[in-house]
Design a protein around this motif. Structure first.
Motif, PDB file in Angstrom:
ATOM      1  N   ALA A  60      15.832   7.417  44.528  1.00 43.54           N
ATOM      2  CA  ALA A  60      14.973   8.525  44.103  1.00 43.54           C
ATOM      3  C   ALA A  60      15.769   9.830  44.041  1.00 43.54           C
ATOM      4  O   ALA A  60      15.611  10.623  43.095  1.00 43.54           O
ATOM      5  N   ALA A  61      16.649  10.057  45.014  1.00 39.37           N
ATOM      6  CA  ALA A  61      17.450  11.282  45.027  1.00 39.37           C
ATOM      7  C   ALA A  61      18.430  11.301  43.854  1.00 39.37           C
ATOM      8  O   ALA A  61      18.633  12.337  43.223  1.00 39.37           O
ATOM      9  N   LYS A  62      19.032  10.156  43.551  1.00 39.17           N
ATOM     10  CA  LYS A  62      19.948  10.075  42.412  1.00 39.17           C
ATOM     11  C   LYS A  62      19.188  10.306  41.093  1.00 39.17           C
ATOM     12  O   LYS A  62      19.702  10.943  40.174  1.00 39.17           O
ATOM     13  N   GLU A  63      17.969   9.805  41.012  1.00 41.48           N
ATOM     14  CA  GLU A  63      17.148  10.014  39.817  1.00 41.48           C
ATOM     15  C   GLU A  63      16.794  11.501  39.665  1.00 41.48           C
ATOM     16  O   GLU A  63      16.850  12.060  38.561  1.00 41.48           O
ATOM     17  N   ARG A  64      16.443  12.156  40.766  1.00 42.27           N
ATOM     18  CA  ARG A  64      16.164  13.607  40.732  1.00 42.27           C
ATOM     19  C   ARG A  64      17.398  14.378  40.296  1.00 42.27           C
ATOM     20  O   ARG A  64      17.320  15.333  39.527  1.00 42.27           O
ATOM     21  N   GLN A  65      18.563  13.950  40.803  1.00 45.30           N
ATOM     22  CA  GLN A  65      19.812  14.618  40.441  1.00 45.30           C
ATOM     23  C   GLN A  65      20.081  14.473  38.942  1.00 45.30           C
ATOM     24  O   GLN A  65      20.452  15.443  38.272  1.00 45.30           O
ATOM     25  N   ALA A  66      19.885  13.291  38.387  1.00 51.32           N
ATOM     26  CA  ALA A  66      20.116  13.062  36.957  1.00 51.32           C
ATOM     27  C   ALA A  66      19.174  13.921  36.118  1.00 51.32           C
ATOM     28  O   ALA A  66      19.588  14.535  35.124  1.00 51.32           O
ATOM     29  N   PHE A  67      17.901  13.994  36.533  1.00 49.05           N
ATOM     30  CA  PHE A  67      16.940  14.816  35.798  1.00 49.05           C
ATOM     31  C   PHE A  67      17.335  16.285  35.863  1.00 49.05           C
ATOM     32  O   PHE A  67      17.327  16.995  34.855  1.00 49.05           O
ATOM     33  N   LEU A  68      17.710  16.753  37.058  1.00 47.50           N
ATOM     34  CA  LEU A  68      18.079  18.152  37.257  1.00 47.50           C
ATOM     35  C   LEU A  68      19.300  18.521  36.424  1.00 47.50           C
ATOM     36  O   LEU A  68      19.317  19.556  35.748  1.00 47.50           O
ATOM     37  N   GLU A  69      20.324  17.683  36.444  1.00 52.20           N
ATOM     38  CA  GLU A  69      21.538  17.962  35.670  1.00 52.20           C
ATOM     39  C   GLU A  69      21.237  17.986  34.173  1.00 52.20           C
ATOM     40  O   GLU A  69      21.782  18.810  33.434  1.00 52.20           O
ATOM     41  N   GLY A  70      20.348  17.097  33.731  1.00 53.86           N
ATOM     42  CA  GLY A  70      19.943  17.100  32.319  1.00 53.86           C
ATOM     43  C   GLY A  70      19.226  18.383  31.936  1.00 53.86           C
ATOM     44  O   GLY A  70      19.471  18.966  30.878  1.00 53.86           O
ATOM     45  N   ARG A  71      18.341  18.847  32.815  1.00 56.99           N
ATOM     46  CA  ARG A  71      17.601  20.090  32.558  1.00 56.99           C
ATOM     47  C   ARG A  71      18.547  21.288  32.573  1.00 56.99           C
ATOM     48  O   ARG A  71      18.402  22.204  31.763  1.00 56.99           O
ATOM     49  N   ILE A  72      19.519  21.299  33.482  1.00 54.49           N
ATOM     50  CA  ILE A  72      20.492  22.393  33.520  1.00 54.49           C
ATOM     51  C   ILE A  72      21.254  22.456  32.202  1.00 54.49           C
ATOM     52  O   ILE A  72      21.412  23.529  31.614  1.00 54.49           O
ATOM     53  N   LYS A  73      21.710  21.309  31.714  1.00 58.87           N
ATOM     54  CA  LYS A  73      22.432  21.271  30.434  1.00 58.87           C
ATOM     55  C   LYS A  73      21.542  21.748  29.284  1.00 58.87           C
ATOM     56  O   LYS A  73      21.986  22.472  28.406  1.00 58.87           O
ATOM     57  N   GLU A  74      20.267  21.334  29.301  1.00 57.63           N
ATOM     58  CA  GLU A  74      19.327  21.734  28.254  1.00 57.63           C
ATOM     59  C   GLU A  74      19.126  23.248  28.245  1.00 57.63           C
ATOM     60  O   GLU A  74      19.191  23.894  27.193  1.00 57.63           O
ATOM     61  N   VAL A  75      18.895  23.834  29.412  1.00 59.74           N
ATOM     62  CA  VAL A  75      18.663  25.282  29.505  1.00 59.74           C
ATOM     63  C   VAL A  75      19.929  26.051  29.131  1.00 59.74           C
ATOM     64  O   VAL A  75      19.861  27.051  28.410  1.00 59.74           O
ATOM     65  N   GLU A  76      21.095  25.580  29.593  1.00 58.38           N
ATOM     66  CA  GLU A  76      22.345  26.235  29.221  1.00 58.38           C
ATOM     67  C   GLU A  76      22.556  26.199  27.711  1.00 58.38           C
ATOM     68  O   GLU A  76      22.981  27.192  27.109  1.00 58.38           O
ATOM     69  N   GLY A  77      22.221  25.077  27.095  1.00 54.61           N
ATOM     70  CA  GLY A  77      22.337  24.957  25.638  1.00 54.61           C
ATOM     71  C   GLY A  77      21.407  25.906  24.914  1.00 54.61           C
ATOM     72  O   GLY A  77      21.801  26.555  23.935  1.00 54.61           O
ATOM     73  N   LYS A  78      20.182  26.013  25.393  1.00 55.02           N
ATOM     74  CA  LYS A  78      19.220  26.926  24.762  1.00 55.02           C
ATOM     75  C   LYS A  78      19.676  28.373  24.884  1.00 55.02           C
ATOM     76  O   LYS A  78      19.576  29.141  23.931  1.00 55.02           O
ATOM     77  N   LEU A  79      20.177  28.735  26.062  1.00 47.26           N
ATOM     78  CA  LEU A  79      20.628  30.110  26.255  1.00 47.26           C
ATOM     79  C   LEU A  79      21.876  30.421  25.435  1.00 47.26           C
ATOM     80  O   LEU A  79      22.022  31.525  24.914  1.00 47.26           O
ATOM     81  N   SER A  80      22.766  29.443  25.296  1.00 49.41           N
ATOM     82  CA  SER A  80      23.983  29.701  24.518  1.00 49.41           C
ATOM     83  C   SER A  80      23.689  29.813  23.027  1.00 49.41           C
ATOM     84  O   SER A  80      24.421  30.469  22.293  1.00 49.41           O
ATOM     85  N   ASN A  81      22.602  29.183  22.578  1.00 49.90           N
ATOM     86  CA  ASN A  81      22.219  29.251  21.174  1.00 49.90           C
ATOM     87  C   ASN A  81      21.066  30.215  20.926  1.00 49.90           C
ATOM     88  O   ASN A  81      20.495  30.243  19.845  1.00 49.90           O
ATOM     89  N   ALA A  82      20.705  30.994  21.936  1.00 53.81           N
ATOM     90  CA  ALA A  82      19.552  31.892  21.823  1.00 53.81           C
ATOM     91  C   ALA A  82      19.866  33.097  20.945  1.00 53.81           C
ATOM     92  O   ALA A  82      20.951  33.658  20.985  1.00 53.81           O
TER      93      ALA A  82
END
Length: 158
Positions: free
Chosen positions: A50-72
């Motif tokens: 469960a912790a590894k799954e949370r980590q994968a989701f969190l890292e994916g969301r971080i990449k998504e938000v960073e991508g949105k901000l870099s292309n904002a």
């Protein structure tokens, strides 16, 4: 990737979310993984999975938000020379022609849209019908129940 329009407030909200994920959520997940590892056999450890799954989701969301901000493309409607037109970021007061009900929406980026709080996505049929119109104009919107007409009462740049 194409530019993503964001209001100043929307960009700040994404930056705050990114900061929280990196400084609070990520260390919490790392601690949870370490705690689960200390319990022994990882092959049958549900806490570890469960912790590894949370980590994968969190890292994916971080990449998504960073991508949105870099292309904002951050747009402040107060700085636009819109001359009273409905544009991205504008707050628009509307009156539905049949019922006389009035509503107020701000036209925002897709990631900021929240209809319950009066934030209307720029990609929505309603926003597309409003863009470029002035106070006093009638906007026709294709709704599931047919065409609805809204009179633009006021356009503000807040």
């Amino acid at each position: 990737m194409s530019k993503v329009p964001l209001t100043v407030a929307g960009a700040e909200k994404l930056r705050a979310e990114l900061h929280r994920m990196k400084t609070v959520d990520r260390p919490n997940v790392i601690a949870a993984i370490a705690e689960a590892r200390s319990h022994g056999d990882l092959s049958e450890n549900a806490e570890y999975d469960a912790a590894k799954e949370r980590q994968a989701f969190l890292e994916g969301r971080i990449k998504e938000v960073e991508g949105k901000l870099s292309n904002a493309q951050i747009i402040d409607p107060r700085l636009l020379d819109a001359d009273g037109r409905c544009v991205f970021g504008a707050t628009v007061e509307l009156e539905e022609q049949n019922s006389g009900d009035t509503v107020t929406y701000q036209i925002v980026g897709e990631d900021e849209a929240d209809i319950k709080n009066g934030k209307l996505s720029v990609a929505s049929p309603m926003a597309r019908a409003l863009i470029g119109k002035y106070a006093g104009d009638i906007a026709q919107v294709q709704a599931p129940g047919g065409i609805r007409e809204y009179e633009i009462i006021d356009v503000r740049y807040e």
